[in-house]
Design a protein around this motif. Structure first.
Motif, PDB file in Angstrom:
ATOM      1  N   THR A 389       0.826  -1.208   0.000  1.00  0.00           N
ATOM      2  CA  THR A 389       0.000   0.000   0.000  1.00  0.00           C
ATOM      3  C   THR A 389       0.860   1.258   0.000  1.00  0.00           C
ATOM      4  O   THR A 389       0.579   2.227  -0.725  1.00  0.00           O
ATOM      5  CB  THR A 389      -0.941   0.005   1.213  1.00  0.00           C
ATOM      6  OG1 THR A 389      -1.790  -1.143   1.159  1.00  0.00           O
ATOM      7  CG2 THR A 389      -1.797   1.267   1.238  1.00  0.00           C
ATOM      8  N   ALA A 392       2.420   1.699  -3.469  1.00  0.00           N
ATOM      9  CA  ALA A 392       1.393   2.082  -4.441  1.00  0.00           C
ATOM     10  C   ALA A 392       0.985   3.536  -4.303  1.00  0.00           C
ATOM     11  O   ALA A 392       0.716   4.213  -5.303  1.00  0.00           O
ATOM     12  CB  ALA A 392       0.172   1.175  -4.282  1.00  0.00           C
ATOM     13  N   THR A 393       0.929   4.024  -3.076  1.00  0.00           N
ATOM     14  CA  THR A 393       0.436   5.385  -2.840  1.00  0.00           C
ATOM     15  C   THR A 393       1.555   6.423  -2.774  1.00  0.00           C
ATOM     16  O   THR A 393       1.276   7.631  -2.783  1.00  0.00           O
ATOM     17  CB  THR A 393      -0.377   5.440  -1.544  1.00  0.00           C
ATOM     18  OG1 THR A 393       0.423   4.955  -0.450  1.00  0.00           O
ATOM     19  CG2 THR A 393      -1.630   4.584  -1.653  1.00  0.00           C
ATOM     20  N   LYS A 397       3.511   7.454 -10.656  1.00  0.00           N
ATOM     21  CA  LYS A 397       3.463   6.629 -11.864  1.00  0.00           C
ATOM     22  C   LYS A 397       4.082   7.425 -13.006  1.00  0.00           C
ATOM     23  O   LYS A 397       3.481   8.383 -13.510  1.00  0.00           O
ATOM     24  CB  LYS A 397       2.029   6.245 -12.207  1.00  0.00           C
ATOM     25  CG  LYS A 397       1.219   5.645 -11.058  1.00  0.00           C
ATOM     26  CD  LYS A 397       1.725   4.283 -10.658  1.00  0.00           C
ATOM     27  CE  LYS A 397       0.787   3.596  -9.669  1.00  0.00           C
ATOM     28  NZ  LYS A 397       0.732   4.227  -8.342  1.00  0.00           N
ATOM     29  N   CYS A 417       5.783  -0.086 -13.546  1.00  0.00           N
ATOM     30  CA  CYS A 417       5.541  -1.329 -12.811  1.00  0.00           C
ATOM     31  C   CYS A 417       6.827  -1.997 -12.331  1.00  0.00           C
ATOM     32  O   CYS A 417       6.848  -2.612 -11.263  1.00  0.00           O
ATOM     33  CB  CYS A 417       4.730  -2.302 -13.653  1.00  0.00           C
ATOM     34  SG  CYS A 417       5.522  -2.848 -15.180  1.00  0.00           S
ATOM     35  N   HIS A 420       7.959  -0.218  -9.138  1.00  0.00           N
ATOM     36  CA  HIS A 420       7.064  -0.573  -8.031  1.00  0.00           C
ATOM     37  C   HIS A 420       7.379  -1.970  -7.500  1.00  0.00           C
ATOM     38  O   HIS A 420       7.453  -2.192  -6.286  1.00  0.00           O
ATOM     39  CB  HIS A 420       5.608  -0.504  -8.495  1.00  0.00           C
ATOM     40  CG  HIS A 420       5.060   0.877  -8.648  1.00  0.00           C
ATOM     41  ND1 HIS A 420       5.466   1.740  -9.638  1.00  0.00           N
ATOM     42  CD2 HIS A 420       4.126   1.554  -7.933  1.00  0.00           C
ATOM     43  CE1 HIS A 420       4.801   2.886  -9.530  1.00  0.00           C
ATOM     44  NE2 HIS A 420       3.993   2.807  -8.503  1.00  0.00           N
ATOM     45  N   THR A 424       9.169  -2.981  -3.849  1.00  0.00           N
ATOM     46  CA  THR A 424       8.336  -3.804  -2.967  1.00  0.00           C
ATOM     47  C   THR A 424       9.058  -5.071  -2.538  1.00  0.00           C
ATOM     48  O   THR A 424       9.078  -5.430  -1.358  1.00  0.00           O
ATOM     49  CB  THR A 424       7.010  -4.162  -3.661  1.00  0.00           C
ATOM     50  OG1 THR A 424       6.306  -2.959  -3.980  1.00  0.00           O
ATOM     51  CG2 THR A 424       6.139  -5.024  -2.767  1.00  0.00           C
ATOM     52  N   TRP A 458       4.514  -7.642 -11.394  1.00  0.00           N
ATOM     53  CA  TRP A 458       3.976  -7.482 -10.050  1.00  0.00           C
ATOM     54  C   TRP A 458       4.780  -8.363  -9.111  1.00  0.00           C
ATOM     55  O   TRP A 458       5.899  -8.749  -9.441  1.00  0.00           O
ATOM     56  CB  TRP A 458       2.467  -7.758 -10.012  1.00  0.00           C
ATOM     57  CG  TRP A 458       2.009  -9.123 -10.470  1.00  0.00           C
ATOM     58  CD1 TRP A 458       1.677 -10.193  -9.700  1.00  0.00           C
ATOM     59  CD2 TRP A 458       1.796  -9.557 -11.833  1.00  0.00           C
ATOM     60  NE1 TRP A 458       1.276 -11.260 -10.473  1.00  0.00           N
ATOM     61  CE2 TRP A 458       1.333 -10.895 -11.775  1.00  0.00           C
ATOM     62  CE3 TRP A 458       1.948  -8.945 -13.076  1.00  0.00           C
ATOM     63  CZ2 TRP A 458       1.032 -11.631 -12.930  1.00  0.00           C
ATOM     64  CZ3 TRP A 458       1.647  -9.675 -14.210  1.00  0.00           C
ATOM     65  CH2 TRP A 458       1.199 -10.999 -14.143  1.00  0.00           C
ATOM     66  N   ASP A 470      -0.109  -6.625  -6.273  1.00  0.00           N
ATOM     67  CA  ASP A 470       0.265  -5.695  -7.339  1.00  0.00           C
ATOM     68  C   ASP A 470       0.428  -4.281  -6.777  1.00  0.00           C
ATOM     69  O   ASP A 470      -0.556  -3.564  -6.582  1.00  0.00           O
ATOM     70  CB  ASP A 470      -0.788  -5.702  -8.447  1.00  0.00           C
ATOM     71  CG  ASP A 470      -0.314  -4.965  -9.700  1.00  0.00           C
ATOM     72  OD1 ASP A 470       0.561  -4.090  -9.572  1.00  0.00           O
ATOM     73  OD2 ASP A 470      -0.826  -5.269 -10.796  1.00  0.00           O
ATOM     74  N   PRO A 471       1.676  -3.855  -6.514  1.00  0.00           N
ATOM     75  CA  PRO A 471       1.894  -2.519  -5.958  1.00  0.00           C
ATOM     76  C   PRO A 471       1.662  -1.393  -6.963  1.00  0.00           C
ATOM     77  O   PRO A 471       1.489  -0.243  -6.557  1.00  0.00           O
ATOM     78  CB  PRO A 471       3.360  -2.572  -5.518  1.00  0.00           C
ATOM     79  CG  PRO A 471       3.990  -3.597  -6.401  1.00  0.00           C
ATOM     80  CD  PRO A 471       2.931  -4.624  -6.644  1.00  0.00           C
ATOM     81  N   THR A 472       1.662  -1.687  -8.262  1.00  0.00           N
ATOM     82  CA  THR A 472       1.381  -0.635  -9.246  1.00  0.00           C
ATOM     83  C   THR A 472      -0.069  -0.194  -9.150  1.00  0.00           C
ATOM     84  O   THR A 472      -0.381   1.002  -9.210  1.00  0.00           O
ATOM     85  CB  THR A 472       1.685  -1.128 -10.669  1.00  0.00           C
ATOM     86  OG1 THR A 472       3.040  -1.571 -10.737  1.00  0.00           O
ATOM     87  CG2 THR A 472       1.469  -0.018 -11.690  1.00  0.00           C
ATOM     88  N   ASN A 474      -2.127  -1.026  -6.543  1.00  0.00           N
ATOM     89  CA  ASN A 474      -2.554  -1.066  -5.139  1.00  0.00           C
ATOM     90  C   ASN A 474      -3.521  -2.216  -4.862  1.00  0.00           C
ATOM     91  O   ASN A 474      -4.572  -2.031  -4.238  1.00  0.00           O
ATOM     92  CB  ASN A 474      -3.191   0.270  -4.731  1.00  0.00           C
ATOM     93  CG  ASN A 474      -3.218   0.446  -3.214  1.00  0.00           C
ATOM     94  OD1 ASN A 474      -2.609  -0.338  -2.474  1.00  0.00           O
ATOM     95  ND2 ASN A 474      -3.924   1.460  -2.747  1.00  0.00           N
TER      96      ASN A 474
END
Length: 506
Positions: A389, A392-393, A397, A417, A420, A424, A458, A470-472, A474
Motif C-alpha cells: 500500500t 502504491a500510494t 506513476k 511497474c 514498483h 516492494t 507485479w 500488485d503494488p502498481t 494497489n
C-alpha cells in the motif's frame, strides 16, 4: 508500464538489454568485406593464443539491427580483438542502443560493455567497464577481477561513488564469443558469463548444429550454426555465421531477430509504439468476476508452449485437441489459518530472501524504510499489505523515470511497474518476508477502447502460503486479470511476445 527488464531486445527494460548483450557478445555481423591480413595471421596464431582469436571475424567490429515483430527497435555493435601494443590482452566491446515509443513517451537506452581478458587459452577476465544511459538511469560500473574476487566501483552523476565486492567469476576469454569458438572447434562449449546488470555469474553453453545453406544477397552460401543458452535468460539464441566469420543473423525465438547491416543502415530505426506492438488483443472484454476477490476468468490461448503450462494455485491449464489450451485464472486472499509471523524461512531454500546489487534488501536505507512501515507488526501478510500500500500510494506513476536499483527507486520515488515491483520485493525481503517479482500480462482497455493484455510486472510474497500482490495498482491480492508466465524478469518469456494469442474469453 513496460515489459519486464530482461527481455533483451525491448526498451522497456534494462535487462532486456542483458539478453541482447550476453548473447550478442558471442556473435557478430557486418557488411561483407575481404578478410584482412590480421585475421589471416590470427588463424595461424600459436597454440598459446586462445581459440577466440583464431576464429575469423570482420576487422573493426560488426553492426546488427534489432527487430521486434519485424519492427526495428535498436541496434548492436560488437567487436573483439587484441589490445594494440598488448599481445597478452584481449578487448571485447558490446553496445546496445534501443529506441521506441511507449505510450506518449519515447524510451531510449544505451548499454555499453568493455571487457578485458588474458589472451591465452582460458584467459581470465581481468577488468570491465559497463556504461548505462537513458531509460533505467545513468551509471558506470568499473570492475577489477582477480582469482580472489571482483571489485566494482559504481559511479553516478551527482552521487558519491560506491564500491561493491563480489565473489570471483569463472568467466574466461572463450566465453566472450562462444559461438565462433564452437564453430571453429566443431565442438560444444560450456562456460560462464558475468551479467552486465546484476553482476552475477551464470552458466553459458553453446551447441554446434550442422552447417546450413542460406540465401545471402540472392546467393546460396554455407553458414555455421550454433545455439547459445544462458542459465539466467534461458532463451535459446540461434546464430548463423558465414565462412568468412560474419554473423548473418541471430534468432531470439520467432519474434525477435538481429540482422547484419552496414553501420548507416543499422542506426536507422523505425518509429515503433511498443504497447500496441506487443499487446495481446482479446476477442471481448473480461467479465466483472475477473476483477473481484475472490474472482475467476477462463481464457483459451494459442501458441503457449507446454513449458509455460504449469499448474499453480492461481493458474490451471487444460490442453484442447486443436492445440490450444484453456487457462483458468483465479484470485483469492490467503487462508487465515496458513498465515505466519515474520521472519519466515523461504520455502525454496533462501533465494527469495537474498540481497543483490539490484534488490539491495540489506541496504541501511531500505531496512530503515521497511521497519518504519512495518513497525512491530508480526503477521507477515499484514506487514506485506502495509508495504504494498505504501509503495502504491507513494511512488509517482512515471514511465521514463525508471531505475535499475531499489535504492534509486526509493530515492526517486517514481517509476512504472518494474520500479514498483523492485522496491516492494526489496522492502519485503528486508523485513524477513520471502518475495519475488512476477512477469506476465494484465488486462487493460486503453484509449483506443480495445480490450487487451499488456506486459506487466507485479510481486509474489510468502506469508505462510504464496500470494500475488500488485503494488502498481494497489492490489493487496492481485486479481484474476493477471496472467503470470515468468519470475524475476526472466527473459525465458521473450518468445511469447508478439506470438501469444487469446481466441476465447469465458
Amino acid at each position: 508500464m513496460r515489459l519486464p527488464r530482461r527481455h533483451a531486445l525491448l526498451p522497456l527494460s534494462a535487462a532486456l538489454l542483458s539478453l541482447a548483450l550476453v548473447q550478442c557478445k558471442q556473435q557478430h555481423n557486418a557488411p561483407e568485406a575481404p578478410r584482412p591480413q590480421a585475421q589471416q595471421q590470427a588463424q595461424q596464431a600459436p597454440a598459446a593464443v586462445s581459440d577466440v582469436l583464431k576464429a575469423r571475424r570482420p576487422q573493426g567490429g560488426e553492426y546488427m539491427g534489432l527487430y521486434l515483430v519485424d519492427k526495428k527497435v535498436g541496434y548492436v555493435f560488437t567487436d573483439l580483438a587484441p589490445i594494440p601494443g598488448r599481445a597478452d590482452r584481449v578487448r571485447s566491446i558490446q553496445e546496445l542502443h534501443f529506441k521506441a515509443n511507449v505510450g506518449t513517451r519515447v524510451s531510449e537506452r544505451v548499454h555499453r560493455e568493455e571487457r578485458i581478458y588474458e589472451a591465452g587459452p582460458r584467459g581470465r577476465l581481468v577488468a570491465f567497464t559497463i556504461e548505462q544511459r537513458g531509460d533505467g538511469g545513468t551509471q558506470t560500473l568499473v570492475g577489477t577481477a582477480s582469482p580472489t574476487g571482483v571489485s566494482v566501483v559504481r559511479k553516478r552523476p551527482g552521487l558519491a561513488d560506491e564500491t561493491v565486492n563480489l565473489p570471483p567469476t569463472t568467466e574466461v576469454v572463450e566465453d566472450a564469443d562462444q559461438v565462433r569458438v564452437a564453430i571453429l572447434r566443431q565442438a560444444n562449449v560450456d562456460g560462464s558469463m558475468l551479467d552486465g546488470t546484476d553482476l552475477g555469474t551464470y552458466k553459458l553453453s553453446t551447441t554446434v548444429r550442422p552447417t546450413e545453406e542460406r540465401l545471402v544477397s540472392g546467393v546460396k552460401v554455407k553458414v555455421g550454426k550454433a545455439v547459445s543458452v544462458s542459465e539466467k535468460e534461458k532463451v535459446p539464441v540461434t546464430a548463423y555465421v558465414a565462412e568468412d566469420g560474419r554473423t548473418l543473423e541471430l534468432e531470439y525465438g520467432q519474434t525477435m531477430k538481429a540482422r547484419a547491416e552496414p553501420e548507416e543502415v543499422a542506426k536507422r530505426l523505425d518509429t515503433v509504439e511498443v504497447f500496441g506492438l506487443t499487446r495481446v488483443v482479446l476477442p471481448r472484454a473480461l467479465p466483472p468476476e475477473a476483477h473481484t476477490i475472490p474472482g475467476k476468468v477462463t481464457l483459451v490461448m494459442k501458441d503457449l508452449p507446454e513449458k509455460f503450462q504449469r499448474d499453480t494455485y492461481r493458474q490451471k491449464y487444460q490442453p484442447r485437441p486443436d492445440g490450444s489450451v484453456q487457462v483458468t485464472l483465479s484470485a483469492k486472499a490467503p487462508e487465515p489459518k496458513s498465515l505466519k509471523p515474520r521472519p519466515l524461512a523461504d520455502p525454496e531454500g533462501g533465494k527469495n530472501l537474498e540481497t543483490s546489487i539490484i534488490i539491495e534488501s540489506d541496504n541501511p536505507r531500505i531496512r530503515e524504510q521497511a521497519e518504519q512501515l512495518v513497525g512491530g507488526e508480526k503477521d507477515a501478510y499484514t506487514a506485506a499489505k502495509k508495504i504494498v500500500t505504501w509503495v502504491a500510494t507513494t511512488l509517482q506513476k512515471d514511465y521514463g523515470a525508471s531505475a535499475d536499483r531499489a535504492t534509486d527507486v526509493l530515492r526517486q520515488r517514481k517509476g512504472d511497474c518494474t520500479e514498483h515491483s523492485l522496491l516492494t520485493v526489496s522492502l519485503l525481503r528486508a523485513v524477513g518476508i520471502p518475495a519475488r517479482r512476477v512477469d506476465g500480462v494484465i488486462y487493460m482497455v486503453n484509449q483506443d477502447g480495445v480490450p487487451a493484455l499488456y506486459w506487466h510486472e507485479w510481486v509474489e510474497a510468502f506469508v505462510g502460503e504464496w500470494t500475488q500482490m500488485d503494488p502498481t495498482f494497489n492490489q493487496v491480492v492481485a486479481d484474476a486479470t493477471h496472467f503470470g508466465v515468468g519470475l524475476e524478469g526472466n527473459a525465458e518469456i521473450t518468445p511469447l511476445i508478439g506470438q501469444l494469442k487469446v481466441v476465447e474469453v469465458k
